[in-house]
Design a protein around this motif. Structure first.
Motif, PDB file in Angstrom:
ATOM      1  N   ASN A  25      41.069  22.456  36.060  1.00  0.00           N
ATOM      2  CA  ASN A  25      40.210  23.036  37.089  1.00  0.00           C
ATOM      3  C   ASN A  25      40.914  23.117  38.435  1.00  0.00           C
ATOM      4  OD1 ASN A  25      37.917  23.479  35.473  1.00  0.00           O
ATOM      5  ND2 ASN A  25      37.436  21.292  35.551  1.00  0.00           N
ATOM      6  N   LYS A  26      42.236  23.112  38.414  1.00  0.00           N
ATOM      7  CA  LYS A  26      43.001  23.111  39.649  1.00  0.00           C
ATOM      8  C   LYS A  26      43.968  24.297  39.718  1.00  0.00           C
ATOM      9  CE  LYS A  26      41.531  18.948  40.985  1.00  0.00           C
ATOM     10  NZ  LYS A  26      40.722  18.715  42.206  1.00  0.00           N
ATOM     11  N   ARG A  28      47.338  24.628  41.502  1.00  0.00           N
ATOM     12  CA  ARG A  28      48.299  23.738  42.171  1.00  0.00           C
ATOM     13  C   ARG A  28      49.254  24.552  43.038  1.00  0.00           C
ATOM     14  NH1 ARG A  28      48.163  22.020  37.014  1.00  0.00           N
ATOM     15  NH2 ARG A  28      50.196  22.947  36.560  1.00  0.00           N
ATOM     16  N   ASN A  58      37.917  25.871  49.021  1.00  0.00           N
ATOM     17  CA  ASN A  58      37.340  24.892  48.090  1.00  0.00           C
ATOM     18  C   ASN A  58      35.855  24.665  48.347  1.00  0.00           C
ATOM     19  OD1 ASN A  58      39.627  24.443  46.555  1.00  0.00           O
ATOM     20  ND2 ASN A  58      40.328  22.718  47.791  1.00  0.00           N
ATOM     21  N   GLY A  62      36.027  27.436  45.466  1.00  0.00           N
ATOM     22  CA  GLY A  62      37.377  27.528  44.927  1.00  0.00           C
ATOM     23  C   GLY A  62      37.793  28.947  44.593  1.00  0.00           C
ATOM     24  N   LYS A  66      38.067  27.472  40.199  1.00  0.00           N
ATOM     25  CA  LYS A  66      39.036  26.369  40.213  1.00  0.00           C
ATOM     26  C   LYS A  66      39.285  25.910  41.655  1.00  0.00           C
ATOM     27  CE  LYS A  66      41.517  28.136  36.155  1.00  0.00           C
ATOM     28  NZ  LYS A  66      41.181  27.049  35.236  1.00  0.00           N
ATOM     29  N   GLN A  67      39.387  24.611  41.853  1.00  0.00           N
ATOM     30  CA  GLN A  67      39.696  24.064  43.159  1.00  0.00           C
ATOM     31  C   GLN A  67      41.200  24.155  43.436  1.00  0.00           C
ATOM     32  OE1 GLN A  67      37.233  22.089  45.542  1.00  0.00           O
ATOM     33  NE2 GLN A  67      36.379  23.917  44.554  1.00  0.00           N
ATOM     34  N   GLU A  69      44.511  22.604  44.724  1.00  0.00           N
ATOM     35  CA  GLU A  69      45.133  21.301  44.940  1.00  0.00           C
ATOM     36  C   GLU A  69      46.470  21.519  45.649  1.00  0.00           C
ATOM     37  OE1 GLU A  69      46.815  17.403  42.470  1.00  0.00           O
ATOM     38  OE2 GLU A  69      46.207  19.222  41.390  1.00  0.00           O
TER      39      GLU A  69
END
Length: 401
Positions: A25-26, A28, A58, A62, A66-67, A69
Motif C-alpha cells: 500500500n506504499k 516508495r 497522503n 494517497g 496507496k500512501q 512513503e
C-alpha cells in the motif's frame, strides 16, 4: 488436494508479484538531499517542501489508494555519498522513483545509477544541462543554466547597461562553471567585455587577492555564479576593498543565510530565481502560508521547487498505468502545463522544464524585490508574471526542521 496446492502457489506468486510491483500500500519515493554539510540550507528547505507535498497527498487518500512513503537520506553535501545513497535506493530499498539533488554535481553523480536501474529521477533544482543528458529516466523541474546564465548576462548588458564585467567562479563546482561559460559567451555576444576572471573554491574564507585583481580591472558589474555561503563573504570583502559595483548571480544565492552572512554589502546586487514568495497568485500564497504555518519561515525557492517536483512526481505516478519505472518515466515525460507554485511546468524533449524566470534585487535591510522578468530569446519561456510587492526574506533558520 493437488489442485488446491497449485492454486495456493499461484495465489502466493501473484501476491508476491503484486508486492514487488506495487509495494503493498506504499509508493516508495527515495529522496537524497544535503541536510548537513556546506549547502545544508538548500537540502533542508527542499526536504521541507517534499514532506509537505507528501503529507498533502497522503491526507487526501494517497495516490490511487496507496500512501506515499518518503525514504529521506542526507548525502552530507558530498557527491560520492549521493551516489552511495541512490545505489541503495535502487538495489535494496526498491524505490519506485527518486527526487534529488539540489546541487548539479551531486545529481550528476547519482543520475547514471538511476538511469541504469530504469528508475525515474527528478531533480528540483540542478540546473547544469549535463544532468538530464545522463539518460532518458532523468528529469528536472527547474530552468537550466543556459537560460539562467543568458538571463544574468542579458540583464547586466541591457538593464544595467554594463560594458565591462568581471567574474568570480568556483572552478570545482559544476553549477558555477556551467553558469560562467554561458554568462561569458552571452555577455560578449551582446557587446560586453569580460575584463577579469578569478577563481575560488567552495568553503574558502579569504578572497582578498582575487578581489584586488578584479578591482584593478575596473568592471562595471561582477558576476558571482556561486552558492550563498561563499557569496555573502565575497560581497563583504568586496565592499571592504572599496568595490561598489553590483554583484550578480544565480539561484544558488537563494537562502535566508545569504543576507545573514553578507548583510548590507549585498545591497544593490541581483540574482535570478525560480519564483517569488510575494507573488499574489492564490496558489503561491496558499503554499507560502501553509509552509509558514508548518515551519515558521517564508519558503525560499528551493522549498518551492522541491514542493513542485514532489507534486509533479506524484501526478505522474497517478497517471502511470503501473508502478513500473518505465511507466512512471513515460508519464513524467508527458507532463504538460503542470500548475506549480514556481510556474506552469512542461517537460521538453530533453526532459528539462520550460518555465518562468525572475530577477531579484536585494535592497536595504535585506528586502527582496522582483526587479523584472527576463525573457531570453529562444528559451521558450512564459512571459506572464504576477510578481507581487517587495517584501523581506524570512529570518534565518538553520536547524533541521
Amino acid at each position: 488436494m493437488k489442485r488446491i496446492l497449485v492454486a495456493f502457489i499461484a495465489v502466493v506468486s501473484l501476491l508476491s508479484a503484486c508486492q514487488q510491483q506495487g509495494g503493498g500500500n506504499k509508493v516508495r519515493i527515495g529522496v537524497f538531499m544535503s541536510t548537513t554539510g556546506t549547502t545544508a540550507n538548500f537540502g533542508i528547505s527542499s526536504v521541507n517542501g517534499i514532506k509537505m507535498a507528501a503529507d498533502e497527498v497522503n491526507s487526501s487518500g494517497g495516490i490511487n489508494g496507496k500512501q506515499v512513503e518518503l525514504l529521506v537520506q542526507d548525502d552530507r553535501s558530498d557527491a560520492s555519498e549521493a551516489a552511495t545513497i541512490v545505489t541503495k535506493f535502487v538495489t535494496q530499498d526498491q524505490v519506485h522513483a527518486i527526487i534529488g539533488e539540489v546541487a548539479s554535481s551531486r545529481s550528476l553523480a547519482a543520475a547514471p545509477i538511476a538511469q541504469n536501474a530504469h528508475i525515474p529521477m527528478l531533480t528540483p533544482s540542478s540546473t547544469n544541462p549535463e544532468v538530464t543528458r545522463k539518460g532518458n529516466y532523468i528529469f528536472r523541474s527547474c530552468f537550466i543554466d543556459p537560460v539562467q546564465g543568458a538571463a544574468i548576462a542579458q540583464f547586466a548588458a541591457k538593464s544595467l547597461n554594463a560594458k565591462a564585467a568581471a567574474i568570480m567562479v568556483d572552478r570545482k563546482n559544476d553549477y558555477s562553471t556551467g553558469l560562467e561559460k554561458v554568462i561569458s559567451e552571452t555577455f560578449t555576444k551582446m557587446g560586453g567585455k569580460i575584463v577579469a576572471v578569478q577563481s575560488y573554491q567552495e568553503g574558502d574564507q579569504d578572497f582578498n587577492a582575487q578581489l584586488t585583481s578584479l578591482k584593478g580591472a575596473n568592471p562595471e558589474v561582477i558576476f558571482v555564479p556561486g552558492y550563498y555561503n561563499d557569496v555573502g563573504l565575497i560581497a563583504k570583502q568586496a565592499r571592504d576593498k572599496g568595490i561598489t559595483v553590483p554583484l550578480i548571480g544565480g539561484d544558488g544565492w537563494d537562502s535566508v543565510q545569504l543576507y545573514a552572512i553578507g548583510g548590507s554589502a549585498l545591497n544593490g546586487s541581483y540574482f535570478t530565481n525560480h519564483y517569488s514568495p510575494y507573488d499574489t497568485d492564490p496558489k503561491v500564497q496558499k503554499f507560502v502560508n501553509d509552509y509558514k504555518s508548518r515551519y515558521g519561515a517564508v519558503p525560499d525557492a528551493l522549498a518551492a521547487t522541491a514542493y513542485d517536483a514532489a507534486r509533479i512526481m506524484f501526478d505522474a505516478v497517478k497517471r502511470a498505468p503501473s508502478l513500473d519505472g518505465t511507466a512512471i518515466r513515460d508519464a513524467l515525460a508527458a507532463t504538460k502545463d503542470f500548475p506549480g507554485v514556481t510556474g506552469n511546468v512542461t517537460f521538453n524533449e530533453n526532459r528539462d522544464a520550460v518555465k518562468p524566470i525572475v530577477m531579484i534585487e536585494i535592497k536595504a535591510g535585506g528586502t527582496y524585490a522582483v526587479k523584472e522578468r527576463v525573457n531570453v530569446e529562444g528559451a521558450a519561456m512564459p512571459t506572464a508574471v504576477n510578481a507581487g510587492a517587495p517584501a523581506p526574506p524570512a529570518p534565518a533558520k538553520t536547524a533541521n526542521q
